[in-house]
Design a protein around this motif. Sequence first.
Motif, PDB file in Angstrom:
ATOM      1  N   PRO A  14       4.518  12.242   6.802  1.00 58.01           N
ATOM      2  CA  PRO A  14       4.974  11.825   8.140  1.00 58.01           C
ATOM      3  C   PRO A  14       4.654  10.374   8.510  1.00 58.01           C
ATOM      4  O   PRO A  14       5.517   9.672   9.042  1.00 58.01           O
ATOM      5  CB  PRO A  14       4.258  12.807   9.076  1.00 58.01           C
ATOM      6  N   ASP A  15       3.445   9.906   8.215  1.00 53.77           N
ATOM      7  CA  ASP A  15       3.108   8.511   8.537  1.00 53.77           C
ATOM      8  C   ASP A  15       3.929   7.532   7.701  1.00 53.77           C
ATOM      9  O   ASP A  15       4.375   6.499   8.184  1.00 53.77           O
ATOM     10  CB  ASP A  15       1.613   8.242   8.325  1.00 53.77           C
ATOM     11  N   GLU A  16       4.120   7.882   6.430  1.00 55.89           N
ATOM     12  CA  GLU A  16       4.930   7.037   5.556  1.00 55.89           C
ATOM     13  C   GLU A  16       6.380   7.005   6.054  1.00 55.89           C
ATOM     14  O   GLU A  16       7.015   5.954   6.085  1.00 55.89           O
ATOM     15  CB  GLU A  16       4.894   7.570   4.126  1.00 55.89           C
ATOM     16  N   ALA A  17       6.877   8.174   6.446  1.00 53.47           N
ATOM     17  CA  ALA A  17       8.258   8.263   6.941  1.00 53.47           C
ATOM     18  C   ALA A  17       8.426   7.444   8.218  1.00 53.47           C
ATOM     19  O   ALA A  17       9.461   6.792   8.411  1.00 53.47           O
ATOM     20  CB  ALA A  17       8.641   9.722   7.175  1.00 53.47           C
ATOM     21  N   ALA A  18       7.415   7.458   9.083  1.00 53.20           N
ATOM     22  CA  ALA A  18       7.498   6.686  10.327  1.00 53.20           C
ATOM     23  C   ALA A  18       7.621   5.193  10.023  1.00 53.20           C
ATOM     24  O   ALA A  18       8.430   4.487  10.645  1.00 53.20           O
ATOM     25  CB  ALA A  18       6.276   6.960  11.204  1.00 53.20           C
ATOM     26  N   LEU A  19       6.842   4.717   9.060  1.00 55.31           N
ATOM     27  CA  LEU A  19       6.928   3.305   8.669  1.00 55.31           C
ATOM     28  C   LEU A  19       8.297   3.019   8.046  1.00 55.31           C
ATOM     29  O   LEU A  19       8.940   2.026   8.384  1.00 55.31           O
ATOM     30  CB  LEU A  19       5.805   2.944   7.690  1.00 55.31           C
ATOM     31  N   TYR A  20       8.739   3.896   7.187  1.00 54.58           N
ATOM     32  CA  TYR A  20      10.035   3.726   6.524  1.00 54.58           C
ATOM     33  C   TYR A  20      11.153   3.683   7.566  1.00 54.58           C
ATOM     34  O   TYR A  20      12.031   2.815   7.502  1.00 54.58           O
ATOM     35  CB  TYR A  20      10.228   4.898   5.549  1.00 54.58           C
TER      36      TYR A  20
ATOM     37  N   ARG B 261      17.916   9.317   3.322  1.00 56.21           N
ATOM     38  CA  ARG B 261      17.463  10.647   3.774  1.00 56.21           C
ATOM     39  C   ARG B 261      16.606  11.321   2.694  1.00 56.21           C
ATOM     40  O   ARG B 261      15.593  11.950   2.996  1.00 56.21           O
ATOM     41  CB  ARG B 261      18.650  11.531   4.140  1.00 56.21           C
ATOM     42  N   LYS B 262      17.021  11.205   1.418  1.00 62.92           N
ATOM     43  CA  LYS B 262      16.226  11.776   0.321  1.00 62.92           C
ATOM     44  C   LYS B 262      14.827  11.155   0.294  1.00 62.92           C
ATOM     45  O   LYS B 262      13.836  11.847   0.090  1.00 62.92           O
ATOM     46  CB  LYS B 262      16.909  11.533  -1.029  1.00 62.92           C
ATOM     47  N   HIS B 263      14.772   9.861   0.470  1.00 60.27           N
ATOM     48  CA  HIS B 263      13.469   9.193   0.517  1.00 60.27           C
ATOM     49  C   HIS B 263      12.622   9.787   1.630  1.00 60.27           C
ATOM     50  O   HIS B 263      11.446  10.120   1.423  1.00 60.27           O
ATOM     51  CB  HIS B 263      13.640   7.696   0.758  1.00 60.27           C
ATOM     52  N   LEU B 264      13.202   9.906   2.807  1.00 60.28           N
ATOM     53  CA  LEU B 264      12.455  10.400   3.972  1.00 60.28           C
ATOM     54  C   LEU B 264      11.942  11.824   3.760  1.00 60.28           C
ATOM     55  O   LEU B 264      10.843  12.169   4.218  1.00 60.28           O
ATOM     56  CB  LEU B 264      13.320  10.320   5.231  1.00 60.28           C
ATOM     57  N   GLU B 265      12.704  12.645   3.051  1.00 58.13           N
ATOM     58  CA  GLU B 265      12.280  14.023   2.776  1.00 58.13           C
ATOM     59  C   GLU B 265      11.021  14.063   1.922  1.00 58.13           C
ATOM     60  O   GLU B 265      10.239  15.003   2.024  1.00 58.13           O
ATOM     61  CB  GLU B 265      13.403  14.787   2.066  1.00 58.13           C
ATOM     62  N   GLU B 266      10.831  13.072   1.084  1.00 55.42           N
ATOM     63  CA  GLU B 266       9.690  13.058   0.164  1.00 55.42           C
ATOM     64  C   GLU B 266       8.442  12.374   0.743  1.00 55.42           C
ATOM     65  O   GLU B 266       7.363  12.514   0.191  1.00 55.42           O
ATOM     66  CB  GLU B 266      10.078  12.371  -1.150  1.00 55.42           C
ATOM     67  N   LEU B 267       8.601  11.662   1.812  1.00 58.29           N
ATOM     68  CA  LEU B 267       7.486  10.906   2.376  1.00 58.29           C
ATOM     69  C   LEU B 267       6.641  11.752   3.315  1.00 58.29           C
ATOM     70  O   LEU B 267       7.147  12.645   4.000  1.00 58.29           O
ATOM     71  CB  LEU B 267       8.020   9.676   3.129  1.00 58.29           C
TER      72      LEU B 267
ATOM     73  N   LYS C 244       0.840  -1.199   0.000  1.00 60.69           N
ATOM     74  CA  LYS C 244       0.000   0.000   0.000  1.00 60.69           C
ATOM     75  C   LYS C 244       0.876   1.250   0.000  1.00 60.69           C
ATOM     76  O   LYS C 244       0.594   2.219  -0.705  1.00 60.69           O
ATOM     77  CB  LYS C 244      -0.940  -0.022   1.212  1.00 60.69           C
ATOM     78  N   LEU C 245       1.954   1.227   0.766  1.00 55.84           N
ATOM     79  CA  LEU C 245       2.911   2.331   0.770  1.00 55.84           C
ATOM     80  C   LEU C 245       3.534   2.487  -0.620  1.00 55.84           C
ATOM     81  O   LEU C 245       3.622   3.601  -1.154  1.00 55.84           O
ATOM     82  CB  LEU C 245       3.993   2.098   1.823  1.00 55.84           C
ATOM     83  N   ALA C 246       3.947   1.377  -1.232  1.00 60.77           N
ATOM     84  CA  ALA C 246       4.525   1.421  -2.575  1.00 60.77           C
ATOM     85  C   ALA C 246       3.510   1.958  -3.582  1.00 60.77           C
ATOM     86  O   ALA C 246       3.836   2.804  -4.424  1.00 60.77           O
ATOM     87  CB  ALA C 246       5.005   0.029  -2.989  1.00 60.77           C
ATOM     88  N   GLU C 247       2.273   1.500  -3.485  1.00 54.39           N
ATOM     89  CA  GLU C 247       1.228   1.956  -4.390  1.00 54.39           C
ATOM     90  C   GLU C 247       1.017   3.469  -4.258  1.00 54.39           C
ATOM     91  O   GLU C 247       0.841   4.178  -5.257  1.00 54.39           O
ATOM     92  CB  GLU C 247      -0.071   1.201  -4.093  1.00 54.39           C
ATOM     93  N   GLY C 248       1.074   3.964  -3.038  1.00 56.48           N
ATOM     94  CA  GLY C 248       0.932   5.408  -2.808  1.00 56.48           C
ATOM     95  C   GLY C 248       2.034   6.200  -3.492  1.00 56.48           C
ATOM     96  O   GLY C 248       1.785   7.285  -4.041  1.00 56.48           O
ATOM     97  N   GLN C 249       3.244   5.658  -3.466  1.00 61.20           N
ATOM     98  CA  GLN C 249       4.357   6.350  -4.129  1.00 61.20           C
ATOM     99  C   GLN C 249       4.166   6.347  -5.639  1.00 61.20           C
ATOM    100  O   GLN C 249       4.478   7.332  -6.315  1.00 61.20           O
ATOM    101  CB  GLN C 249       5.696   5.716  -3.737  1.00 61.20           C
ATOM    102  N   LEU C 250       3.653   5.257  -6.173  1.00 61.23           N
ATOM    103  CA  LEU C 250       3.375   5.210  -7.609  1.00 61.23           C
ATOM    104  C   LEU C 250       2.329   6.250  -8.002  1.00 61.23           C
ATOM    105  O   LEU C 250       2.456   6.904  -9.046  1.00 61.23           O
ATOM    106  CB  LEU C 250       2.915   3.806  -8.023  1.00 61.23           C
ATOM    107  N   HIS C 251       1.311   6.425  -7.160  1.00 60.51           N
ATOM    108  CA  HIS C 251       0.280   7.440  -7.449  1.00 60.51           C
ATOM    109  C   HIS C 251       0.890   8.839  -7.451  1.00 60.51           C
ATOM    110  O   HIS C 251       0.520   9.677  -8.270  1.00 60.51           O
ATOM    111  CB  HIS C 251      -0.873   7.347  -6.453  1.00 60.51           C
ATOM    112  N   LYS C 252       1.825   9.080  -6.546  1.00 55.61           N
ATOM    113  CA  LYS C 252       2.498  10.390  -6.502  1.00 55.61           C
ATOM    114  C   LYS C 252       3.306  10.628  -7.776  1.00 55.61           C
ATOM    115  O   LYS C 252       3.508  11.773  -8.173  1.00 55.61           O
ATOM    116  CB  LYS C 252       3.430  10.471  -5.295  1.00 55.61           C
ATOM    117  N   ALA C 253       3.777   9.574  -8.410  1.00 48.63           N
ATOM    118  CA  ALA C 253       4.596   9.701  -9.614  1.00 48.63           C
ATOM    119  C   ALA C 253       3.764  10.035 -10.845  1.00 48.63           C
ATOM    120  O   ALA C 253       4.313  10.462 -11.860  1.00 48.63           O
ATOM    121  CB  ALA C 253       5.381   8.408  -9.853  1.00 48.63           C
TER     122      ALA C 253
END
Length: 178
Positions: free
Chosen positions: A161-167, A153-159, A98-107
């Motif tokens: 807050p909830d996504e970053a917490a899981l990451y 760190r770059k990944h975390l900057e783009e996520l 679900k997290l991966a799918e969310g990133q695809l939607h952002k793309a």
Amino acid sequence: TSNCLTSDELLPLKLKGAHIASFSPLQTFPAIEPGKEIELNSFKGIYFLAEGDDEALQAAREIAGDLGSKMLIVNKDKKIYYHIAAVCASNFLIAILKLAEGQLHKAGEPAQPAPGIEIMFPLIRQTLENVASRGVDESLTGPFKRKEKAIIRKHLEELDPDEAALYIALTGFLGKNN
């Protein structure tokens, strides 16, 4: 047939003379449409966890064989760990997808909608094949394996807050194992 519960749940039946066992499939069964039955091939090659009386276990062994399944005798005091492992392997995988799918939607862009999660299927299959052939620890790849903190760190900057917490939770867990 619960992976979480043991044959102790059936003690009232045992007190009345029944042979009891817990016999539960290590398999996922999403909601079934009304009027539709579970396909028997859903059981082929899977494991059933079992513990209980010898007589009941013999019946369970026959059922597993008839379904083309395997049976793993477990210690009932340790059975909960199998359930936790199953929840992690199935439900946590769904959360990560679900997290991966969310990133695809952002793309996605108006002119070109984002692809769906299916573009990740070959990667997921290969990851599972790697685990099957190499084991969990030897299958880790990418920035975690290479300890590329700048990319993480770059990944975390783009996520969010909830996504970053899981990451962060997952990267910390991976860091403990490597």
